[in-house]
Design a protein around this motif. Structure first.
Motif, PDB file in Angstrom:
ATOM      1  N   ARG A 124      20.923  75.214   1.616  1.00  0.00           N
ATOM      2  CA  ARG A 124      21.911  74.866   2.495  1.00  0.00           C
ATOM      3  C   ARG A 124      21.335  75.532   3.955  1.00  0.00           C
ATOM      4  N   ASP A 145      18.021  67.334  -6.891  1.00  0.00           N
ATOM      5  CA  ASP A 145      19.107  67.910  -6.130  1.00  0.00           C
ATOM      6  C   ASP A 145      18.782  69.281  -5.839  1.00  0.00           C
ATOM      7  N   ARG A 161      22.555  67.676   3.327  1.00  0.00           N
ATOM      8  CA  ARG A 161      22.258  67.968   1.551  1.00  0.00           C
ATOM      9  C   ARG A 161      20.861  67.673   1.475  1.00  0.00           C
TER      10      ARG A 161
END
Ligand code: SAM
Length: 343
Positions: free
Chosen positions: A239, A235, A245
């Protein structure tokens, strides 16, 4: 509250919708025309708007500038294909003053890349740092089939020119069942190998097309699960001001974005509104409601009426879209194609 006080108040607080979301991002579709006819985007036989209905480039600049005045920090020029609009660089040039004076953080463009080779250097000169290029396949025949008449060679030349000019390029790929689903890994390796980010997008039920959406829809939740068998997805806090995402793929070192309007709705953080080339403001990509900004724009040289129309529109921004793709539903979520409101 009288007019003067009201506009004073808005200047103080910026544009905030009923759900407390600040509107900081305006996407502007400068034309509904395109030199491609992607099968998931447009019908083969499209009727385009008469040119007289379009806002002039000066009018587009005026509306954008009012939004910037009201706290919009990011402008994305889109379409149709924005780079086919005549003299479009005049708009980039004039909007670049907001970058120069610090009122705007980013001016960017979404393009199919076909005209990028001739505009890349000038875009950089106008302060554009990043471009999104839409590309759904690396296979020239498949590319022609998806776009109905596009030439992948021109797009590749556009990407080369953009990188040579110093633009950061992100590739946008619509994930299409049975069309490019076997190519996702190849696209990742290609993009990351060239230092490009790649974002996958779920197909949305916008506008009537020849195919049933259920035959095109590939849930990115399934793609992600498949990618995890081959790659390590970490992850990423990255942004870009939009709905994507990101993960970083450990093996390639590159960024992979997911835009998942169907499998994971991202409306709660929506900071965007969309202006069409005829001056309609859509507060949500997936709803029919729109505000007419062209009338107040043309009614007066003062921006007061325009500002009020924008404020009234933001006050009715809906909570989110209700996209559903299933076999029982033949109707699209909204009647207009993506080329009207822009990507
Ligand atoms: N012509 C430019 C381009 O190709 O990027 C800008 C406009 S195009 C409508 C913007 C993006 O929307 C493209 O990435 C395109 O693939 C995507 N798009 C079009 N129709 C879509 C749909 N029904 N669902 C999801 N994405 C769509």
């Amino acid at each position: 509250m009288d007019g003067a006080n009201r506009s004073y108040r808005i200047r103080q607080v910026g544009l905030i919708d009923p759900f407390g979301r600040a509107i900081s991002y305006l996407r502007v579709s400068v034309t509904d025309r395109c030199d491609f006819r992607c099968v998931y985007c447009m019908a083969e036989d499209m009727t385009f708007l008469p040119k007289r209905d379009l806002l002039t480039l000066e009018e587009l600049d005026r509306v954008c500038s009012v939004f910037v005045d009201r706290g919009v920090r990011k402008l994305r020029i889109t379409g149709g294909e924005p780079l086919v609009r005549r003299d479009i660089m005049t708009l980039f040039r004039s909007l670049s003053r907001h970058l120069a004076n610090g009122a705007l953080d980013e001016l960017t463009v979404t393009t199919n890349g076909s005209q990028l080779a001739r505009h890349a250097a000038e875009l950089v000169d106008c302060g554009v740092c990043r471009v999104n290029v839409s590309l759904d396949t690396l296979d020239p025949d498949k590319f022609r089939a998806i776009t109905r008449w596009g030439d992948i060679g021109k797009v590749m030349a556009g990407i080369d020119a953009a990188q040579a000019a110093g633009l950061k390029v992100k590739i946008n790929t619509v994930a299409l069942k049975g069309v490019n689903e076997d190519e996702i890994e190849a696209l990742i390796e290609w993009a990351h190998g060239r230092g490009l980010g790649l974002t996958l997008i779920e197909v949305m039920p916008l506008g009537e097309i020849e195919t049933h959406r259920a035959d095109q829809f590939l849930p990115l939740s399934a793609v992600r699960a498949r990618l995890m068998e081959r790659y390590t997805l970490e992850d990423s806090p990255e942004r870009t001001g939009g709905p994507a995402r990101y993960v970083r793929i450990k093996e390639t070192g590159g960024l992979l974005g997911f835009i998942t309007p169907l499998t994971h709705n991202f409306c709660e953080s929506c900071n965007r509104v969309r202006l069409t080339c005829t001056g309609k403001l859509y507060m949500c990509l997936g709803q029919e409601d729109a505000a007419d900004l062209r009338t107040p724009l043309r009614l007066s040289e003062s921006n007061e009426g325009l500002e009020r129309a924008i404020e009234d529109a933001i006050a009715r921004k809906p909570k989110g879209h209700d996209f559903v793709i299933d076999r029982r539903r033949a109707q699209p979520a909204v009647g207009r194609h993506m080329s009207v409101t822009g990507g």
